[in-house]
Scaffold this motif. Structure first.
Motif, PDB file in Angstrom:
ATOM      1  N   ASN A 203      23.556  15.791  71.763  1.00 16.44           N
ATOM      2  CA  ASN A 203      22.907  14.576  72.567  1.00 16.44           C
ATOM      3  C   ASN A 203      23.529  13.707  73.230  1.00 16.44           C
ATOM      4  O   ASN A 203      23.845  12.617  72.727  1.00 16.44           O
ATOM      5  CB  ASN A 203      21.292  13.821  72.615  1.00 16.44           C
TER       6      ASN A 203
ATOM      7  N   LEU B 154      17.924  10.551  76.849  1.00 10.48           N
ATOM      8  CA  LEU B 154      17.949  11.017  75.427  1.00 10.48           C
ATOM      9  C   LEU B 154      16.057  11.538  75.015  1.00 10.48           C
ATOM     10  O   LEU B 154      16.379  12.990  73.956  1.00 10.48           O
ATOM     11  CB  LEU B 154      18.500  10.227  74.499  1.00 10.48           C
TER      12      LEU B 154
ATOM     13  N   LEU C 145      15.644  14.861  73.051  1.00  8.87           N
ATOM     14  CA  LEU C 145      14.811  15.639  71.702  1.00  8.87           C
ATOM     15  C   LEU C 145      13.737  15.114  71.767  1.00  8.87           C
ATOM     16  O   LEU C 145      13.144  17.214  71.396  1.00  8.87           O
ATOM     17  CB  LEU C 145      14.416  13.920  71.181  1.00  8.87           C
TER      18      LEU C 145
ATOM     19  N   ASN D  41      23.593  12.058  67.397  1.00 10.67           N
ATOM     20  CA  ASN D  41      22.932  11.653  69.367  1.00 10.67           C
ATOM     21  C   ASN D  41      24.481  10.628  69.695  1.00 10.67           C
ATOM     22  O   ASN D  41      24.566   9.991  67.984  1.00 10.67           O
ATOM     23  CB  ASN D  41      21.860  10.329  68.734  1.00 10.67           C
TER      24      ASN D  41
ATOM     25  N   VAL E 281      19.271   3.882  71.061  1.00 18.17           N
ATOM     26  CA  VAL E 281      19.757   5.720  70.639  1.00 18.17           C
ATOM     27  C   VAL E 281      20.061   5.160  69.308  1.00 18.17           C
ATOM     28  O   VAL E 281      18.395   6.424  68.341  1.00 18.17           O
ATOM     29  CB  VAL E 281      21.014   5.959  71.401  1.00 18.17           C
TER      30      VAL E 281
ATOM     31  N   THR F 134      17.406   7.726  66.458  1.00 19.23           N
ATOM     32  CA  THR F 134      17.862   8.105  65.157  1.00 19.23           C
ATOM     33  C   THR F 134      17.668   8.376  64.569  1.00 19.23           C
ATOM     34  O   THR F 134      16.579   8.893  63.055  1.00 19.23           O
ATOM     35  CB  THR F 134      19.351   8.261  65.723  1.00 19.23           C
TER      36      THR F 134
ATOM     37  N   ALA G  19      23.671   9.589  64.208  1.00 19.95           N
ATOM     38  CA  ALA G  19      24.539   9.432  65.441  1.00 19.95           C
ATOM     39  C   ALA G  19      25.787   9.568  64.971  1.00 19.95           C
ATOM     40  O   ALA G  19      26.077   8.831  64.333  1.00 19.95           O
ATOM     41  CB  ALA G  19      23.635   8.169  65.908  1.00 19.95           C
TER      42      ALA G  19
END
Length: 240
Positions: free
Chosen positions: A82, A112, A116, A131, A154, A158, A174
């Protein structure tokens, strides 16, 4: 260690330029079937193992259609990267407009969320999610406060999903690049020079290929014990 993605399906958002394009090139070299999306899909190089599609990550329907098209073509997802995101304008937080704030949130965080929610049900057991966060998701970023806020978000997603998805053995990590020589950094114009910092032990910007090589390893089957991590590639900035 030889990393082989032959027969695996890898989805990458924001694949037309910068990090996304470099990652697509590297996964392609390693044999992956690629589902590549962007707002400008015509700019994505293609081959027989590539499906390119227009996708606006702020639109949940657009994301679901992109994922479905990829699964219909290649089967369930093995890897989702992503990557789609924006940096927003450089400047003081008090000068930031509500429109810029909302744009950053809708692309970097809600985008995001949309990805997901569409990807996870279409992943194989023991799938891998990467991510794209940022060094700004680990530390503060004066002049890019809104961007930093989204990239901290983010990391929150994660780390939370790494535990929520453990029964499916889906690993979620991530990648946190620092200043990387890409069109996003070039878009800063004269402000780009501000990001040369003495805290960077390497004394230079990172490259897109360096980030792509890291992504290959993080999402590989061989890297089977890492989940919930924020991996910083920042030339040593976060070491101090």
């Amino acid at each position: 260690m030889q990393i082989d993605y032959s027969g695996q399906t890898v989805l990458i958002t924001g694949a037309a330029g910068g990090l996304g394009r470099a990652m697509a090139d590297r996964y392609r070299e390693m044999g992956a079937n690629l589902v590549l999306s962007d707002l400008n899909p015509d700019a994505i190089p293609t081959c027989s193992r590539t499906l390119t599609t227009l996708c606006d990550v702020t639109d949940a329907g657009s994301v679901r259609a992109m994922v479905k098209a990829g699964v219909d073509r290649f089967g369930p997802l093995d890897v989702a990267v992503n990557n789609a995101g924006i940096s927003g304008p450089f400047g003081k937080f008090m000068d930031l407009s509500a429109a810029d704030w909302n744009s950053l949130l809708s692309i970097n965080l809600t985008g995001l969320f949309n990805c997901l929610q569409a990807e996870v049900p279409q992943m194989r057991e023991a799938g891998r999610i990467l991510n794209l966060s940022s060094l700004a998701g680990v530390a503060g970023a004066p002049g890019l406060a809104a961007y930093a806020a989204t990239k901290h978000g983010v990391l929150g997603l994660t780390r939370s999903l790494a535990h929520e998805l453990r029964k499916q053995q889906i690993r979620v990590n991530a990648l946190c690049p620092s200043f990387t020589d890409t069109p996003m950094l070039d878009a800063m114009g004269p402000e780009k020079s501000r990001f040369h910092t003495p805290l960077n032990a390497m004394g230079r910007f990172g490259t897109a290929n360096e980030m792509a090589d890291a992504a290959l390893w993080i999402t590989s089957r061989e890297n089977s014990f890492m989940t919930g991590q924020a991996i910083s590639l920042d030339g040593g900035i976060s070491a101090l």
